[in-house]
Design a protein around this motif. Sequence first.
Motif, PDB file in Angstrom:
ATOM      1  N   ILE B  29      60.364  48.942  35.017  1.00  0.00           N
ATOM      2  CA  ILE B  29      59.404  48.924  35.990  1.00  0.00           C
ATOM      3  C   ILE B  29      59.895  48.194  37.195  1.00  0.00           C
ATOM      4  N   SER B  30      61.126  48.141  37.401  1.00  0.00           N
ATOM      5  CA  SER B  30      61.614  47.548  38.733  1.00  0.00           C
ATOM      6  C   SER B  30      61.277  46.153  38.594  1.00  0.00           C
ATOM      7  N   SER B  31      60.393  45.858  39.731  1.00  0.00           N
ATOM      8  CA  SER B  31      60.020  44.404  40.258  1.00  0.00           C
ATOM      9  C   SER B  31      58.481  44.582  40.247  1.00  0.00           C
ATOM     10  N   TYR B  32      57.758  45.470  39.465  1.00  0.00           N
ATOM     11  CA  TYR B  32      56.464  45.422  39.520  1.00  0.00           C
ATOM     12  C   TYR B  32      55.672  44.548  38.603  1.00  0.00           C
ATOM     13  N   VAL B  33      56.051  43.257  38.680  1.00  0.00           N
ATOM     14  CA  VAL B  33      55.331  42.288  37.580  1.00  0.00           C
ATOM     15  C   VAL B  33      54.881  41.160  38.484  1.00  0.00           C
ATOM     16  N   ASN B  34      53.613  40.934  38.025  1.00  0.00           N
ATOM     17  CA  ASN B  34      52.710  39.653  38.521  1.00  0.00           C
ATOM     18  C   ASN B  34      52.371  38.998  37.191  1.00  0.00           C
ATOM     19  N   TRP B  35      52.136  37.700  37.536  1.00  0.00           N
ATOM     20  CA  TRP B  35      52.073  36.439  36.712  1.00  0.00           C
ATOM     21  C   TRP B  35      50.758  35.795  37.058  1.00  0.00           C
ATOM     22  N   TYR B  36      49.877  35.535  36.111  1.00  0.00           N
ATOM     23  CA  TYR B  36      48.623  34.654  36.464  1.00  0.00           C
ATOM     24  C   TYR B  36      48.452  33.480  35.344  1.00  0.00           C
ATOM     25  N   GLN B  37      47.751  32.405  35.793  1.00  0.00           N
ATOM     26  CA  GLN B  37      47.448  31.468  35.226  1.00  0.00           C
ATOM     27  C   GLN B  37      45.899  31.533  34.723  1.00  0.00           C
ATOM     28  N   GLN B  38      45.326  31.176  33.779  1.00  0.00           N
ATOM     29  CA  GLN B  38      43.827  30.978  33.262  1.00  0.00           C
ATOM     30  C   GLN B  38      43.588  29.858  32.608  1.00  0.00           C
ATOM     31  N   GLY B  39      42.931  28.753  33.262  1.00  0.00           N
ATOM     32  CA  GLY B  39      42.560  27.633  32.756  1.00  0.00           C
ATOM     33  C   GLY B  39      41.292  27.959  32.089  1.00  0.00           C
ATOM     34  N   PRO B  40      40.821  26.989  30.942  1.00  0.00           N
ATOM     35  CA  PRO B  40      39.699  27.160  30.028  1.00  0.00           C
ATOM     36  C   PRO B  40      38.637  27.653  30.557  1.00  0.00           C
ATOM     37  N   GLY B  41      37.714  28.660  30.457  1.00  0.00           N
ATOM     38  CA  GLY B  41      36.247  28.848  31.303  1.00  0.00           C
ATOM     39  C   GLY B  41      36.748  29.224  32.692  1.00  0.00           C
ATOM     40  N   LYS B  42      37.750  29.512  33.287  1.00  0.00           N
ATOM     41  CA  LYS B  42      38.089  29.889  34.496  1.00  0.00           C
ATOM     42  C   LYS B  42      38.588  31.408  34.878  1.00  0.00           C
ATOM     43  N   ALA B  43      38.487  31.844  36.083  1.00  0.00           N
ATOM     44  CA  ALA B  43      38.986  33.150  36.438  1.00  0.00           C
ATOM     45  C   ALA B  43      40.458  33.033  36.337  1.00  0.00           C
ATOM     46  N   PRO B  44      41.293  34.147  36.220  1.00  0.00           N
ATOM     47  CA  PRO B  44      42.738  33.995  36.288  1.00  0.00           C
ATOM     48  C   PRO B  44      43.062  33.750  37.819  1.00  0.00           C
ATOM     49  N   ARG B  45      44.321  33.248  37.970  1.00  0.00           N
ATOM     50  CA  ARG B  45      44.764  32.756  39.296  1.00  0.00           C
ATOM     51  C   ARG B  45      46.294  33.424  39.548  1.00  0.00           C
ATOM     52  N   LEU B  46      46.394  34.221  40.527  1.00  0.00           N
ATOM     53  CA  LEU B  46      47.557  34.825  40.863  1.00  0.00           C
ATOM     54  C   LEU B  46      48.717  33.707  40.919  1.00  0.00           C
ATOM     55  N   LEU B  47      49.905  33.794  40.226  1.00  0.00           N
ATOM     56  CA  LEU B  47      50.835  32.798  40.785  1.00  0.00           C
ATOM     57  C   LEU B  47      52.060  33.556  41.602  1.00  0.00           C
ATOM     58  N   ILE B  48      52.720  34.634  41.017  1.00  0.00           N
ATOM     59  CA  ILE B  48      53.757  35.258  41.353  1.00  0.00           C
ATOM     60  C   ILE B  48      53.431  36.880  41.342  1.00  0.00           C
ATOM     61  N   TYR B  49      54.128  37.484  42.318  1.00  0.00           N
ATOM     62  CA  TYR B  49      53.834  38.879  42.477  1.00  0.00           C
ATOM     63  C   TYR B  49      55.198  39.386  42.529  1.00  0.00           C
ATOM     64  N   ALA B  50      55.342  40.815  42.418  1.00  0.00           N
ATOM     65  CA  ALA B  50      56.688  41.353  42.842  1.00  0.00           C
ATOM     66  C   ALA B  50      57.785  40.796  42.174  1.00  0.00           C
ATOM     67  N   ALA B  51      57.484  39.911  40.871  1.00  0.00           N
ATOM     68  CA  ALA B  51      58.559  39.464  39.910  1.00  0.00           C
ATOM     69  C   ALA B  51      58.811  38.101  40.394  1.00  0.00           C
ATOM     70  N   THR B  52      59.281  37.996  41.625  1.00  0.00           N
ATOM     71  CA  THR B  52      59.844  36.538  42.070  1.00  0.00           C
ATOM     72  C   THR B  52      58.868  35.943  43.231  1.00  0.00           C
ATOM     73  N   THR B  53      58.057  36.500  43.890  1.00  0.00           N
ATOM     74  CA  THR B  53      57.328  36.028  45.268  1.00  0.00           C
ATOM     75  C   THR B  53      56.152  35.138  44.713  1.00  0.00           C
ATOM     76  N   LEU B  54      56.157  34.019  45.146  1.00  0.00           N
ATOM     77  CA  LEU B  54      55.158  32.957  44.954  1.00  0.00           C
ATOM     78  C   LEU B  54      54.144  33.252  45.817  1.00  0.00           C
ATOM     79  N   GLN B  55      52.959  33.277  45.121  1.00  0.00           N
ATOM     80  CA  GLN B  55      51.514  33.505  46.116  1.00  0.00           C
ATOM     81  C   GLN B  55      51.396  32.305  46.911  1.00  0.00           C
ATOM     82  N   GLY B  56      50.679  32.413  47.924  1.00  0.00           N
ATOM     83  CA  GLY B  56      50.398  31.406  49.097  1.00  0.00           C
ATOM     84  C   GLY B  56      49.443  30.341  48.316  1.00  0.00           C
ATOM     85  N   GLY B  57      49.829  29.081  48.383  1.00  0.00           N
ATOM     86  CA  GLY B  57      49.090  27.906  47.800  1.00  0.00           C
ATOM     87  C   GLY B  57      49.622  27.635  46.629  1.00  0.00           C
ATOM     88  N   VAL B  58      50.500  28.364  45.706  1.00  0.00           N
ATOM     89  CA  VAL B  58      51.047  28.050  44.528  1.00  0.00           C
ATOM     90  C   VAL B  58      52.302  27.059  44.689  1.00  0.00           C
TER      91      VAL B  58
END
Lengths: 119, 107
Positions: B29-58
Amino acid sequence: EVQLVESGGGLVQPGGSLKLSCATSGFTFIHYVMTWVRQPPGKGLEWVATINSAGDFMDYAASMKGRFTISRDNAKNTVHLQMDSLRDADTALYFCARGQPQFAQFESWGQGTLVTVSS
Amino acid sequence: DIQMTQSPSSLSASVGDRVSITCRASEEISSYVNWYQQGPGKAPRLLIYAATTLQGGVPSRFSGSGSGTEFTLTINSLQPEDFATYYCQQGYSNIITFGQGTRLDIK
């Protein structure tokens, strides 16, 4: 500030229908792909459907294709999910999310609306 | 559909530790991977996209690596707010899939 607010969840009997809405603000809605993701109680995330920015191309998860319909109203900055022929297994918290098409990353999420399918 | 398999399913660590979570795709899948964090009772939060790129504010203690079929999320110097569940997601196919999640607990 980017905001996504889901509504329309509730209790419905098996075989019934429900329409979810996601009202958005704080960004130029027409520029973004929109997605629904669901999470059954105590379980992981499951992608439901995605609609492109123009609203003329949609993709669905296999188990929802033919039963669920995603749509958007670009004049009202709102995305919808029409759910028909609901099953017990559709019980979940339904999130809407704003996405980017390049890597299909979901960069902003609502807090979710709970759908319970039970007799 | 492309299957995303995360390991481990859960792990325990202490504040200040370094941890890594792996996600394996069932096909290239090349670099088409994204990572999310989800705290208890919360919506997911995007951490990393395109395998290596840090989302703003992370925070920079989060990093991603990998391409092809194997991907890793690494968290350096764990902070109390990092104890949550983490998910990978592939965006290579129009049919999007998530990993089953990795729960990170305080030891």
